[in-house]
Scaffold this active site. Structure first.
Site, short mmCIF file in Angstrom:
data_model
loop_
_atom_site.label_atom_id
_atom_site.label_comp_id
_atom_site.label_asym_id
_atom_site.label_seq_id
_atom_site.Cartn_x
_atom_site.Cartn_y
_atom_site.Cartn_z
N CYS A 33 0.81 -1.23 0.00
CA CYS A 33 0.00 0.00 0.00
C CYS A 33 0.84 1.28 0.00
O CYS A 33 0.32 2.37 -0.22
CB CYS A 33 -0.95 0.00 1.19
SG CYS A 33 -2.05 -1.42 1.21
N HIS B 110 -2.63 7.34 3.24
CA HIS B 110 -3.21 6.09 2.74
C HIS B 110 -4.54 5.85 3.46
O HIS B 110 -4.60 5.84 4.69
CB HIS B 110 -2.23 4.94 2.98
CG HIS B 110 -2.81 3.60 2.72
ND1 HIS B 110 -3.62 3.34 1.64
CD2 HIS B 110 -2.72 2.43 3.42
CE1 HIS B 110 -3.99 2.07 1.67
NE2 HIS B 110 -3.48 1.50 2.74
N ASN C 138 -10.18 0.47 1.61
CA ASN C 138 -8.73 0.51 1.42
C ASN C 138 -8.40 0.03 0.01
O ASN C 138 -8.53 -1.15 -0.29
CB ASN C 138 -8.08 -0.38 2.49
CG ASN C 138 -6.56 -0.44 2.38
OD1 ASN C 138 -5.98 -0.08 1.36
ND2 ASN C 138 -5.93 -0.93 3.43
N1 COA Z 1 -17.74 -8.01 11.32
C1 COA Z 1 -18.07 -8.35 12.58
N2 COA Z 1 -17.17 -8.79 13.48
C2 COA Z 1 -15.91 -8.85 13.10
C3 COA Z 1 -15.49 -8.51 11.80
C4 COA Z 1 -16.48 -8.08 10.89
N3 COA Z 1 -16.18 -7.72 9.63
N4 COA Z 1 -14.16 -8.68 11.70
C5 COA Z 1 -13.73 -9.11 12.88
N5 COA Z 1 -14.78 -9.24 13.73
C6 COA Z 1 -14.76 -9.69 15.10
C7 COA Z 1 -13.62 -10.63 15.39
O1 COA Z 1 -13.98 -11.96 15.07
C8 COA Z 1 -13.41 -10.43 16.86
O2 COA Z 1 -14.40 -11.16 17.55
P1 COA Z 1 -14.10 -11.74 19.03
O3 COA Z 1 -13.84 -10.57 19.90
O4 COA Z 1 -15.35 -12.47 19.36
O5 COA Z 1 -12.90 -12.63 18.87
C9 COA Z 1 -13.73 -8.97 17.04
O6 COA Z 1 -14.54 -8.56 15.92
C10 COA Z 1 -12.48 -8.11 17.04
O7 COA Z 1 -12.94 -6.86 17.34
P2 COA Z 1 -11.96 -5.73 17.75
O8 COA Z 1 -10.81 -6.27 18.53
O9 COA Z 1 -12.75 -4.64 18.36
O10 COA Z 1 -11.45 -5.27 16.37
P3 COA Z 1 -10.51 -4.06 16.13
O11 COA Z 1 -10.94 -2.88 16.91
O12 COA Z 1 -9.07 -4.47 16.24
O13 COA Z 1 -10.79 -3.77 14.60
C11 COA Z 1 -9.78 -4.00 12.46
C12 COA Z 1 -10.42 -4.71 13.65
C13 COA Z 1 -9.31 -5.01 11.45
C14 COA Z 1 -10.80 -3.08 11.83
C15 COA Z 1 -8.56 -3.13 12.97
O14 COA Z 1 -7.71 -3.93 13.75
C16 COA Z 1 -7.79 -2.51 11.85
O15 COA Z 1 -8.27 -1.67 11.14
N6 COA Z 1 -6.50 -2.86 11.68
C17 COA Z 1 -5.71 -2.33 10.60
C18 COA Z 1 -6.07 -3.05 9.31
C19 COA Z 1 -5.48 -2.39 8.09
O16 COA Z 1 -5.52 -1.19 7.95
N7 COA Z 1 -4.93 -3.21 7.19
C20 COA Z 1 -4.41 -2.79 5.95
C21 COA Z 1 -3.10 -2.13 6.11
S1 COA Z 1 -2.50 -1.53 4.60
#
Ligand code: COA
Length: 314
Positions: free
Chosen positions: A108, A241, A271
């Site tokens: 990215c 980004h 993204n």
């Molecule tokens: N819908 C519903 N639930 C979801 C889900 C979705 N699309 N994706 C994950 N979950 C669940 C998981 O299974 C987990 O459940 P559990 O607690 O029962 O195990 C829970 O949601 C995790 O939630 P949380 O810890 O609050 O998530 P988060 O605040 O870390 O958010 C992301 C998750 C992925 C949005 C966040 O970590 C993120 O944006 N990370 C960076 C990703 C990124 O930018 N990647 C590309 C880089 S170039």
């Protein structure tokens, strides 16, 4: 070096959060509150190459130059329609530019890597007008049964034409290894080597990526300020980004920047990997929000873990 033209192209198919909740167990509320994304575009009837060509043509037109004036084409893509020839070579053929071509892959962060390389080519006198096309189709390598990743991404192409100028620009890139974000390729066995039959979808540990993204963006932008001698108040826009609203907000707060200097469009596109910054730039350009002399700070991060930031005059 300065940017003289922008262009973009998007798939026709809009995939809303509600539509996604029919594919994996998720909800509009979860996606919006965790990421800021409302919808994204995904390829269906068209190919990435079609869109890359469309964005390339638009950026050349917006630059007011002819294809024959382009003397280097650089494409950035994580996953192209063909392993070879490169996407840049395909664009060269269709545009009739008749110049050197290369595809890059820095995940990215690719747009900033491409700008840095373009700047180096200009400084060595090897090119004067360079077309950069960031074309991405993450819909082809996310696992559509994994809600953790498939809700985050969208397909898009963003392109710019850059030209030699006396205006200074400055870029800083880095890579630090992490296994928190990667995607294996699906190679074939040979008579001499068995391939690892790993899952070849995108793997991501979201929280680790989130932390690294915020830390690196802040560190990179601060470094660019220090080395270029530019202060935050001189900057017209911070173009980051477009991965996640919460990442962007965390960086904005840490850097103490007003909301109107931090444009975002990830609610509409998700993204889109390396295409996200040139796509945002094209939107601002079309809306008449960019003025000659504006200072733009760019910052991105991605698998590798690559990150990079830079400052360039519009
Ligand atoms: N819908 C519903 N639930 C979801 C889900 C979705 N699309 N994706 C994950 N979950 C669940 C998981 O299974 C987990 O459940 P559990 O607690 O029962 O195990 C829970 O949601 C995790 O939630 P949380 O810890 O609050 O998530 P988060 O605040 O870390 O958010 C992301 C998750 C992925 C949005 C966040 O970590 C993120 O944006 N990370 C960076 C990703 C990124 O930018 N990647 C590309 C880089 S170039």
């Amino acid at each position: 070096m300065k940017i003289i033209g922008t262009g973009s192209a998007l798939p026709k198919k809009v995939l809303t959060n509600d539509m996604l909740s029919g594919i994996v167990e998720t909800s509009d509320e979860w996606i919006r509150t965790r990421t800021g994304i409302r919808e994204r575009r995904v390829l269906s009837d068209e190919t990435l190459t079609d869109l890359a060509l469309e964005a390339a043509r638009k950026s050349v037109e917006s630059a007011g130059v002819n294809a024959s004036d382009i003397d280097y084409i650089m494409c950035h893509n994580v996953c192209n329609d063909a392993m070879t020839p490169s996407l840049a070579a395909m664009i060269n053929k269709e545009l009739g530019a008749n110049c050197p071509t290369v595809d890059l892959n820095a995940a990215c962060t690719g747009f900033i890597y491409a700008l840095d390389m373009a700047d180096s080519l200009m400084k060595t006198g090897k090119a004067r007008n360079i077309l950069i096309v960031c074309a991405e189709q993450p819909s082809h390598f996310v696992d559509w049964t994994q809600r953790e990743t498939c809700v985050l991404f969208g397909d898009a192409v963003g392109a710019v034409v850059v030209t030699q100028s006396d205006d200074d620009c400055f870029f800083k890139m880095s890579t630090q290894y992490t296994d928190a974000l990667y995607c294996s390729d699906a190679w074939h066995d040979t008579p001499f080597q068995k391939c690892k039959k790993e899952n070849n979808f995108l793997y991501m540990r979201g929280r680790d990526v989130f932390r690294m993204a915020v830390t690196n963006c802040c560190k990179d932008i601060k470094y660019v300020f220090e080395k270029s001698g530019i202060s935050s108040s001189e900057v017209s826009y911070f173009l980051l980004h477009q991965a996640n609203l919460r990442i962007l907000e965390a960086v904005r707060h840490e850097m103490n920047v007003a909301e109107d200097k931090f444009p975002m469009n990830l609610d509409k596109y998700g993204n889109t990997s390396s295409a996200s910054i040139p796509l945002l730039m094209d939107e601002l350009n079309k809306a008449g929000k960019l003025h000659r002399g504006d200072l733009l700070v760019l910052s991105a991060f991605g698998a590798g873990f690559t990150s990079g930031a830079g400052v360039i005059k519009w």
